[in-house]
Scaffold this active site. Sequence first.
Site: not given
Lengths: 281, 317
Positions: B112, B86, B61
Amino acid sequence: MPNIKELTDLTTQVRRDIIRMVHKVNSGHPGGSLGCAEFFVSLYQELMERKDGFDMDGIGEDLFFLSNGHISPVFYSVLARSGYFPVEELNTFRLIDSRLQGHPTTHEGLPGIRIASGSLGQGMSVALGAAQAKKLNNDDHLVYSLHGDGELQEGQNWEAIMYASAKKVDNLISTIDLNQQQIDGSTDDVLPMGSIRAKFEAFGWIVLDIEKGNDIESILKGMKEAKSLTGQGKPVCVLLHTVMGNGIDFMMHTHAWHGKAPNDEQLKEGLSQNPETLGDY
Amino acid sequence: MKTYTYTEKKDTRSGFGAGLTELGRTNPNVVALCADLIGSLKMDQFIEENPERFFQIGIAEANMMGIAAGLTIGGKIPFTGTFANFSTGRVYDQIRQSIAYSGKNVKICASHAGLTLGEDGATHQILEDIGLMKMLPGMVVINPCDYNQTKAATIAIADYDGPVYLRFGRPSVPIFTPADQKFEIGKAIKFTEGSDVTIVATGHLVWEALEASKALHEAGISAEVINIHTIKPLDEKAILDSVAKTRCIVTAEEHNHLGGLGESVARVLAQHNPTPQEFIATNDTFGESGTPAQLMDKYGLNSEAIQNAVKKILKRK
């Protein structure tokens, strides 16, 4: 043919700029800056294809990203002396209300800077993005980046190094300033990294060394070779062997001047070893 | 009282996917990046139609955020996609230096968010992301309420020049806003007029607030429900105009009460019109495993909790 004398004179002047800037505010990073003076001069004066003026998108020209932003003095000096902003502005380094922040940033709108750096390890990712944008834009110019060797201890580099070869980013030349020093000591004392060449090769890069990283002719020769190796499906890594503090005898071969400013006497001595060539700002 | 109904439930992340697909067809500068979660982010259609404009970064990431920043140097408009945790906490420094401080035109799209990863537990949930992102100078923070609004927001942020954090969820939630809505960054939307209490909500809690207002109406309480889809910049006028009338407020969000919408609202009120406020938010806790619905109940993030908060705040007026 490049005029080596002119480039050498410019490098000497850049060294003067570096230690005067750092001395004035009693802060900054002269060691790594001095070690990379020849590289920056070669890059901006001879190697990069640059457009006149400056725009943030940099389409249609070569781009450079400095990942180890603490060597801002050499970056600022060479940018100013390459026409990006007035040389007199070097007087404002690290002072309040200056565009020359301690570490380079786009935030103050200083021409020549396209990304902030200072928190280490992020520059290669940015260079990769810029290189991939060039491919999308059918722009066949190159992207250059510079990284400290100690900086390779940051894990994000290895995400980027893995990605670069996997995605065949072959318009990128990443140079590692291999001076083997970091703030707390030699890289071998702080966190030995083994063979950086073997690591890059294992990740699928073309690697070449410039053994004399403080010699302009060697740098030009090595970087031109690096350039000739682009476009072959692999990213190119240059291991530039430099001496931290180069050009000022008492600053060389030690980590002591990584982030320390010279006092009045030391400045005088450093300047005497690098006599004025193009004129101080 | 105006009531809102729905005929269909859909996940907000699919709204993101639909918006991204439309951008792929209409804006040639839009590119997408993903850290090994294409299906979760609903990016498949964009990738199918624009393979050359998609970058699979792998599970990396930090590198994704840097590459996104670099792509802007060449005129691209990168949309990064991964889970909210993330997308923020894991890569805070990369976002801070290479995107926010550098003023890069990157759209950080986070799925999410909140408790919606349910059974995966606290490692995959995040209740701090609004705070993390709103504290970054220059960062716009958006948390749309349903499928249609998420789609509209996704499309709208491509036209805004600067870094944006776009937060959405995983479960299917009612669609109750129009498909043809105009999304204006920083412009709150009033759903119901009311005189007794202001309820400002964001994200999935907007529907719960509307459900609460319906129940409160039956109990003789008139609630004004405002959808704060943009937490930063905050529509201060919409909030101040409403509390000038109602003189009390309940804020509702799927986020820690520290650093979220509630605190942003409290600052505005403290500066301009000190007003009693109740917070529907988590109480400085990590989440845990469970279905999203169970977790929303356990942490008091639902219509019933909003109704109780309203009854409490009315006594403090």
